[in-house]
Motif scaffolding. Structure first.
Motif, PDB file in Angstrom:
ATOM      1  N   MET A   1      25.015  16.097  50.752  1.00 27.71           N
ATOM      2  CA  MET A   1      26.036  15.113  50.444  1.00 27.71           C
ATOM      3  C   MET A   1      27.333  15.468  51.163  1.00 27.71           C
ATOM      4  O   MET A   1      27.820  16.589  51.076  1.00 27.71           O
ATOM      5  N   LYS A   2      27.889  14.501  51.888  1.00 23.77           N
ATOM      6  CA  LYS A   2      29.149  14.678  52.599  1.00 23.77           C
ATOM      7  C   LYS A   2      30.263  14.095  51.740  1.00 23.77           C
ATOM      8  O   LYS A   2      30.175  12.950  51.289  1.00 23.77           O
ATOM      9  N   THR A   3      31.307  14.877  51.516  1.00 19.62           N
ATOM     10  CA  THR A   3      32.365  14.496  50.579  1.00 19.62           C
ATOM     11  C   THR A   3      33.723  14.466  51.263  1.00 19.62           C
ATOM     12  O   THR A   3      34.104  15.417  51.942  1.00 19.62           O
ATOM     13  N   LEU A   4      34.421  13.360  51.054  1.00 19.72           N
ATOM     14  CA  LEU A   4      35.782  13.184  51.555  1.00 19.72           C
ATOM     15  C   LEU A   4      36.736  13.166  50.375  1.00 19.72           C
ATOM     16  O   LEU A   4      36.556  12.375  49.448  1.00 19.72           O
ATOM     17  N   ILE A   5      37.738  14.048  50.391  1.00 24.18           N
ATOM     18  CA  ILE A   5      38.770  14.067  49.341  1.00 24.18           C
ATOM     19  C   ILE A   5      40.048  13.487  49.932  1.00 24.18           C
ATOM     20  O   ILE A   5      40.512  13.937  50.980  1.00 24.18           O
ATOM     21  N   ILE A   6      40.608  12.493  49.250  1.00 20.40           N
ATOM     22  CA  ILE A   6      41.866  11.878  49.677  1.00 20.40           C
ATOM     23  C   ILE A   6      42.920  12.229  48.631  1.00 20.40           C
ATOM     24  O   ILE A   6      42.853  11.777  47.489  1.00 20.40           O
ATOM     25  N   TYR A   7      43.865  13.058  49.049  1.00 17.94           N
ATOM     26  CA  TYR A   7      44.900  13.578  48.147  1.00 17.94           C
ATOM     27  C   TYR A   7      46.205  12.836  48.407  1.00 17.94           C
ATOM     28  O   TYR A   7      46.651  12.732  49.557  1.00 17.94           O
ATOM     29  N   THR A   8      46.828  12.355  47.330  1.00 17.22           N
ATOM     30  CA  THR A   8      48.064  11.578  47.472  1.00 17.22           C
ATOM     31  C   THR A   8      49.114  12.073  46.485  1.00 17.22           C
ATOM     32  O   THR A   8      49.233  11.566  45.368  1.00 17.22           O
ATOM     33  N   TYR A   9      49.856  13.087  46.903  1.00 21.29           N
ATOM     34  CA  TYR A   9      50.987  13.571  46.120  1.00 21.29           C
ATOM     35  C   TYR A   9      51.873  14.362  47.066  1.00 21.29           C
ATOM     36  O   TYR A   9      51.369  15.154  47.865  1.00 21.29           O
ATOM     37  N   PRO A  10      53.203  14.172  47.012  1.00 24.01           N
ATOM     38  CA  PRO A  10      54.077  14.776  48.024  1.00 24.01           C
ATOM     39  C   PRO A  10      54.403  16.250  47.839  1.00 24.01           C
ATOM     40  O   PRO A  10      55.070  16.835  48.691  1.00 24.01           O
ATOM     41  N   ASN A  11      53.938  16.881  46.776  1.00 21.53           N
ATOM     42  CA  ASN A  11      54.342  18.245  46.476  1.00 21.53           C
ATOM     43  C   ASN A  11      53.116  19.144  46.339  1.00 21.53           C
ATOM     44  O   ASN A  11      52.234  18.878  45.528  1.00 21.53           O
ATOM     45  N   HIS A  12      53.087  20.234  47.090  1.00 21.19           N
ATOM     46  CA  HIS A  12      51.974  21.171  46.993  1.00 21.19           C
ATOM     47  C   HIS A  12      52.186  22.213  45.896  1.00 21.19           C
ATOM     48  O   HIS A  12      51.287  23.003  45.623  1.00 21.19           O
ATOM     49  N   LYS A  13      53.346  22.219  45.279  1.00 14.15           N
ATOM     50  CA  LYS A  13      53.584  23.091  44.120  1.00 14.15           C
ATOM     51  C   LYS A  13      53.590  22.211  42.878  1.00 14.15           C
ATOM     52  O   LYS A  13      54.603  22.063  42.200  1.00 14.15           O
ATOM     53  N   SER A  14      52.445  21.606  42.593  1.00 16.72           N
ATOM     54  CA  SER A  14      52.369  20.614  41.520  1.00 16.72           C
ATOM     55  C   SER A  14      51.024  20.709  40.820  1.00 16.72           C
ATOM     56  O   SER A  14      50.079  21.327  41.326  1.00 16.72           O
ATOM     57  N   LEU A  15      50.939  20.061  39.684  1.00 18.15           N
ATOM     58  CA  LEU A  15      49.681  20.002  38.947  1.00 18.15           C
ATOM     59  C   LEU A  15      48.647  19.192  39.730  1.00 18.15           C
ATOM     60  O   LEU A  15      47.457  19.534  39.744  1.00 18.15           O
ATOM     61  N   ASN A  16      49.083  18.128  40.385  1.00 16.30           N
ATOM     62  CA  ASN A  16      48.138  17.351  41.197  1.00 16.30           C
ATOM     63  C   ASN A  16      47.503  18.220  42.274  1.00 16.30           C
ATOM     64  O   ASN A  16      46.306  18.108  42.551  1.00 16.30           O
ATOM     65  N   TYR A  17      48.308  19.079  42.898  1.00 20.93           N
ATOM     66  CA  TYR A  17      47.765  19.970  43.920  1.00 20.93           C
ATOM     67  C   TYR A  17      46.785  20.973  43.292  1.00 20.93           C
ATOM     68  O   TYR A  17      45.772  21.317  43.908  1.00 20.93           O
ATOM     69  N   ALA A  18      47.070  21.407  42.072  1.00 21.65           N
ATOM     70  CA  ALA A  18      46.141  22.297  41.370  1.00 21.65           C
ATOM     71  C   ALA A  18      44.810  21.586  41.120  1.00 21.65           C
ATOM     72  O   ALA A  18      43.737  22.185  41.266  1.00 21.65           O
ATOM     73  N   PHE A  19      44.870  20.289  40.774  1.00 20.28           N
ATOM     74  CA  PHE A  19      43.628  19.518  40.608  1.00 20.28           C
ATOM     75  C   PHE A  19      42.877  19.440  41.933  1.00 20.28           C
ATOM     76  O   PHE A  19      41.651  19.589  41.975  1.00 20.28           O
ATOM     77  N   LEU A  20      43.601  19.207  43.017  1.00 18.07           N
ATOM     78  CA  LEU A  20      42.961  19.183  44.334  1.00 18.07           C
ATOM     79  C   LEU A  20      42.241  20.501  44.604  1.00 18.07           C
ATOM     80  O   LEU A  20      41.094  20.505  45.076  1.00 18.07           O
ATOM     81  N   GLN A  21      42.887  21.623  44.310  1.00 20.99           N
ATOM     82  CA  GLN A  21      42.281  22.933  44.570  1.00 20.99           C
ATOM     83  C   GLN A  21      41.013  23.137  43.744  1.00 20.99           C
ATOM     84  O   GLN A  21      40.038  23.729  44.222  1.00 20.99           O
ATOM     85  N   GLU A  22      41.000  22.624  42.511  1.00 20.40           N
ATOM     86  CA  GLU A  22      39.805  22.756  41.668  1.00 20.40           C
ATOM     87  C   GLU A  22      38.678  21.873  42.189  1.00 20.40           C
ATOM     88  O   GLU A  22      37.501  22.256  42.132  1.00 20.40           O
ATOM     89  N   VAL A  23      39.011  20.687  42.695  1.00 14.79           N
ATOM     90  CA  VAL A  23      37.994  19.820  43.311  1.00 14.79           C
ATOM     91  C   VAL A  23      37.377  20.547  44.505  1.00 14.79           C
ATOM     92  O   VAL A  23      36.146  20.619  44.639  1.00 14.79           O
ATOM     93  N   ILE A  24      38.219  21.095  45.368  1.00 17.68           N
ATOM     94  CA  ILE A  24      37.735  21.804  46.558  1.00 17.68           C
ATOM     95  C   ILE A  24      36.881  23.011  46.173  1.00 17.68           C
ATOM     96  O   ILE A  24      35.789  23.223  46.722  1.00 17.68           O
ATOM     97  N   LYS A  25      37.365  23.788  45.210  1.00 14.21           N
ATOM     98  CA  LYS A  25      36.630  24.984  44.762  1.00 14.21           C
ATOM     99  C   LYS A  25      35.255  24.599  44.223  1.00 14.21           C
ATOM    100  O   LYS A  25      34.241  25.208  44.580  1.00 14.21           O
ATOM    101  N   GLY A  26      35.213  23.570  43.373  1.00 13.20           N
ATOM    102  CA  GLY A  26      33.931  23.116  42.824  1.00 13.20           C
ATOM    103  C   GLY A  26      32.993  22.613  43.912  1.00 13.20           C
ATOM    104  O   GLY A  26      31.797  22.933  43.921  1.00 13.20           O
ATOM    105  N   CYS A  27      33.528  21.824  44.848  1.00 17.55           N
ATOM    106  CA  CYS A  27      32.712  21.298  45.952  1.00 17.55           C
ATOM    107  C   CYS A  27      32.145  22.421  46.805  1.00 17.55           C
ATOM    108  O   CYS A  27      30.976  22.380  47.225  1.00 17.55           O
ATOM    109  N   ASN A  28      32.956  23.430  47.081  1.00 12.70           N
ATOM    110  CA  ASN A  28      32.506  24.546  47.914  1.00 12.70           C
ATOM    111  C   ASN A  28      31.409  25.372  47.252  1.00 12.70           C
ATOM    112  O   ASN A  28      30.643  26.051  47.935  1.00 12.70           O
ATOM    113  N   GLU A  29      31.314  25.310  45.915  1.00 15.60           N
ATOM    114  CA  GLU A  29      30.281  26.045  45.190  1.00 15.60           C
ATOM    115  C   GLU A  29      29.091  25.166  44.817  1.00 15.60           C
ATOM    116  O   GLU A  29      28.158  25.630  44.170  1.00 15.60           O
ATOM    117  N   ASN A  30      29.121  23.907  45.224  1.00 11.01           N
ATOM    118  CA  ASN A  30      28.071  22.953  44.870  1.00 11.01           C
ATOM    119  C   ASN A  30      26.997  22.935  45.956  1.00 11.01           C
ATOM    120  O   ASN A  30      27.285  22.598  47.106  1.00 11.01           O
TER     121      ASN A  30
END
Length: 195
Positions: A1-30
């Motif tokens: 499965m090929k997965t594209l993540i589209i992230y839309t938030y202007p701050n990398h020191k944010s909770l949204n960015y933390a959610f992005l990191q968890e998505v990436i971490k989970g995908c990399n272990e899947n």
């Protein structure tokens, strides 16, 4: 499965960015996810403004050379994951501008006689991971589920994407928002999701 993540938030020191990191971490272990791409719309400096004039017509957006790499990403992906906040009951203008330009006629759908078009993005699945300041049930109770209706019915089903999952996390600015549990939930989901 090929997965594209589209992230839309202007701050990398944010909770949204933390959610992005968890998505990436989970995908990399899947084991089902073989390839992964991340598109950060703010970092990319994506221009969300629609411009139509004598040289640039709406009906020709599907051929716009400036959007070719983004169309290629959507075509490539089996699963598209959107990570964004809900502002004023809907996704940010940056993401809506991306959608307005990329989900264009003759790329995402084809007009035909009758009420509904032919969706050209069939076979793909979508996951929306969104955060909001207000309570989790706010979109359902006060806005008649406007966010989900907009994304599922007005967009994804229209272009042929039938499998759509939502994670709407509320109270994200509260000390009692259980942010860590919600981050763990996202990681676990993406570590195991098969389609």
């Amino acid at each position: 499965m090929k997965t594209l993540i589209i992230y839309t938030y202007p701050n990398h020191k944010s909770l949204n960015y933390a959610f992005l990191q968890e998505v990436i971490k989970g995908c990399n272990e899947n084991p089902y996810i073989k390839e992964l791409q991340v598109l950060d719309l703010y970092e990319e400096e994506f221009n969300p403004l629609l411009v139509f004039n004598e040289e640039k017509r709406r009906r020709d957006m599907y051929r716009d050379q400036n959007l070719e790499k983004y169309r290629d990403q959507i075509t490539w992906a089996d699963k598209i994951v959107f990570v964004y906040p809900i502002w004023w009951g809907r996704p940010p203008a940056m993401l809506m501008g991306y959608i307005d330009q990329l989900f264009a006629a003759n790329f995402a759908y084809k007009d035909k006689k009758g009420l509904f078009p032919d969706g050209l993005l069939t076979g793909k699945s979508v996951v929306c991971v969104s955060t909001m300041k207000g309570p989790t049930k706010y979109p359902l109770l006060w806005l008649n589920n406007a966010h989900k209706i907009l994304m599922r019915k007005a967009l994804f089903n229209f272009v042929g994407i039938k499998k759509v999952k939502f994670f709407e996390f509320g109270n994200m600015e509260s000390e009692k928002g259980r942010q860590v549990k919600k981050l763990e939930k996202i990681y676990r989901y993406f570590k195991k999701v098969a389609y």
